[in-house]
Design an enzyme around this catalytic site. Structure first.
Site, PDB file in Angstrom:
ATOM      1  N   LYS A   1       0.844  -1.209   0.000  1.00  0.00           N
ATOM      2  CA  LYS A   1       0.000   0.000   0.000  1.00  0.00           C
ATOM      3  C   LYS A   1       0.873   1.250   0.000  1.00  0.00           C
ATOM      4  O   LYS A   1       0.627   2.189  -0.754  1.00  0.00           O
ATOM      5  CB  LYS A   1      -0.921  -0.001   1.229  1.00  0.00           C
ATOM      6  CG  LYS A   1      -2.127  -0.921   1.072  1.00  0.00           C
ATOM      7  CD  LYS A   1      -2.871  -1.133   2.374  1.00  0.00           C
ATOM      8  CE  LYS A   1      -3.887  -2.256   2.198  1.00  0.00           C
ATOM      9  NZ  LYS A   1      -4.461  -2.725   3.454  1.00  0.00           N
TER      10      LYS A   1
ATOM     11  N   GLN B   1      -5.277  -1.393   9.413  1.00  0.00           N
ATOM     12  CA  GLN B   1      -5.226  -2.746   8.850  1.00  0.00           C
ATOM     13  C   GLN B   1      -5.900  -3.743   9.807  1.00  0.00           C
ATOM     14  O   GLN B   1      -5.629  -3.740  11.007  1.00  0.00           O
ATOM     15  CB  GLN B   1      -3.757  -3.126   8.596  1.00  0.00           C
ATOM     16  CG  GLN B   1      -3.556  -4.470   7.940  1.00  0.00           C
ATOM     17  CD  GLN B   1      -4.045  -4.523   6.493  1.00  0.00           C
ATOM     18  OE1 GLN B   1      -4.058  -3.527   5.787  1.00  0.00           O
ATOM     19  NE2 GLN B   1      -4.466  -5.696   6.068  1.00  0.00           N
TER      20      GLN B   1
ATOM     21  N   ASP C   1     -11.457   3.034   3.823  1.00  0.00           N
ATOM     22  CA  ASP C   1     -11.825   1.614   3.839  1.00  0.00           C
ATOM     23  C   ASP C   1     -13.344   1.444   3.752  1.00  0.00           C
ATOM     24  O   ASP C   1     -13.835   0.337   3.535  1.00  0.00           O
ATOM     25  CB  ASP C   1     -11.365   1.016   5.171  1.00  0.00           C
ATOM     26  CG  ASP C   1     -10.368  -0.102   4.999  1.00  0.00           C
ATOM     27  OD1 ASP C   1     -10.154  -0.531   3.854  1.00  0.00           O
ATOM     28  OD2 ASP C   1      -9.824  -0.541   6.012  1.00  0.00           O
TER      29      ASP C   1
HETATM   30  N1  GUN Z   1      -7.495  -6.783   5.924  1.00  0.00           N
HETATM   31  C1  GUN Z   1      -7.809  -7.512   4.819  1.00  0.00           C
HETATM   32  N2  GUN Z   1      -8.449  -6.746   3.916  1.00  0.00           N
HETATM   33  C2  GUN Z   1      -8.550  -5.515   4.457  1.00  0.00           C
HETATM   34  C3  GUN Z   1      -9.103  -4.284   3.988  1.00  0.00           C
HETATM   35  O1  GUN Z   1      -9.649  -4.162   2.895  1.00  0.00           O
HETATM   36  N3  GUN Z   1      -9.008  -3.245   4.847  1.00  0.00           N
HETATM   37  C4  GUN Z   1      -8.413  -3.357   6.064  1.00  0.00           C
HETATM   38  N4  GUN Z   1      -8.379  -2.277   6.843  1.00  0.00           N
HETATM   39  N5  GUN Z   1      -7.889  -4.463   6.519  1.00  0.00           N
HETATM   40  C5  GUN Z   1      -7.948  -5.538   5.718  1.00  0.00           C
END
Ligand code: GUN
Length: 309
Positions: A54, A98, A121
């Site tokens: 990311k 996350q 998100d």
């Molecule tokens: N963990 C797995 N997929 C995601 C996501 O799309 N967002 C977040 N914050 N954590 C994740």
């Protein structure tokens, strides 16, 4: 019949390009650089990999990346204090915490603490509510990326039967809302659904988001259907050597590709779209927060880039 493979990798790269172009325009005309803050608590290896990519992709798109890596013992209060700081930070347009978080932290409380306008998100209840009531919202990245692939594959989806297998807040529920907004007739199926195979066989659009390797069999797929496989499961692969693993989806790809019209592979399907969508969401959050016009229609911009090669 062999299905056409939906190339999520190529599509994601087109989307990243479209976002980078938009970021450059915003910088040139409004003089600011959008910024994304990613928070990782603990040392989950898969999460560490995601967070690193990311950060890399955010910078590649011309935006600022702020990484906050906290030890697994971080208290909920400390995490909430960090989120409050990011909410107040003018340089931060998007905040992503996350998941999964360590067990001693209440995930819902943390998600609720993120400013809905920086919630890239799309997991805050305000954004889930806006999506469910047809208002402009920040939409979770994986569902949004899946819709872009569907739009590019099918164009208009009016009246199509869509079956979403899985009801998570991260994927199943928001994707069902997006399909509904696109005028599909939507069924959300799950582990308690009776005769799942025949429910799936009704689908013109079949989405698998359950997290169970190869659960959706070829004979569950209606001939010619579009199959979107959101699953990312790591399974043992002794054929690659001792202790080796490989990634597979929730769909039995080898079977389904002989029945479906279009299908996403794993890896290389929905997965790459998630980070690309996050970048798009960050730019959208940055412009909305400042009352600027919405960035480009990314679905259209990507389709154009794909057509251009
Ligand atoms: N963990 C797995 N997929 C995601 C996501 O799309 N967002 C977040 N914050 N954590 C994740």
């Amino acid at each position: 019949m062999t299905a056409t493979i939906i190339d999520g990798k190529a599509f994601a790269s087109a989307l990243c390009k479209a976002v980078a172009q938009s970021v450059a325009e915003v910088k040139a005309s409004h003089g600011f650089t959008p910024g994304l803050a990613v928070v990782l608590v603990g040392e989950d290896p898969a999460s560490q990999v995601y967070v690193a990519s990311k950060g890399r992709e955010t910078i590649a798109a011309g935006m600022n990346s702020f990484e906050h890596k906290l030890p697994a013992e971080t208290s909920e209060a400390e995490l909430l204090a960090l989120v409050a700081g990011l909410n107040a930070d003018e340089a931060v347009d998007g905040i992503l915490v996350q998941l999964p978080l360590p067990k001693h932290i209440d995930t819902n409380r943390v998600l609720a603490a993120i400013s809905p306008d920086k919630d890239v998100d799309g997991l805050h209840v305000v954004n889930a509510g806006r999506l469910a009531t047809g208002q402009p919202s920040l939409v979770p990245c994986t569902p949004w990326g899946s819709m872009l692939l569907l739009k590019a594959t099918l164009g208009k989806m009016t009246g199509l039967e869509a079956v979403v297998v899985g009801r998570s807040n991260l994927v199943g529920r928001p994707l069902a809302q997006l399909l509904l907004a696109a005028d599909c007739t939507v069924t959300i199926a799950h582990s308690r659904t009776r005769d799942l195979a025949s429910v799936c066989r009704r689908a013109d659009i079949l989405v698998a988001a359950v997290g169970r390797p190869h659960m959706i069999r070829g004979e569950w797929v209606k001939p010619g259907a579009t199959v979107i496989d959101v699953g990312i499961n790591r399974i043992p692969a002794p054929e690659r050597g001792e202790g080796k693993t490989r990634l597979v989806g929730d769909v039995d790809f080898a079977e389904a590709k002989d029945v479906a019209g279009h299908i996403t592979p794993v890896p290389g399907g929905v997965g790459p779209m998630t980070i690309a969508s996050l970048l798009a969401n960050t730019l959208t959050a940055a412009t909305r927060r400042r009352g600027l016009p919405e960035p480009t229609d990314f679905a259209e911009a990507c389709a154009e880039l794909m057509r251009a090669g």
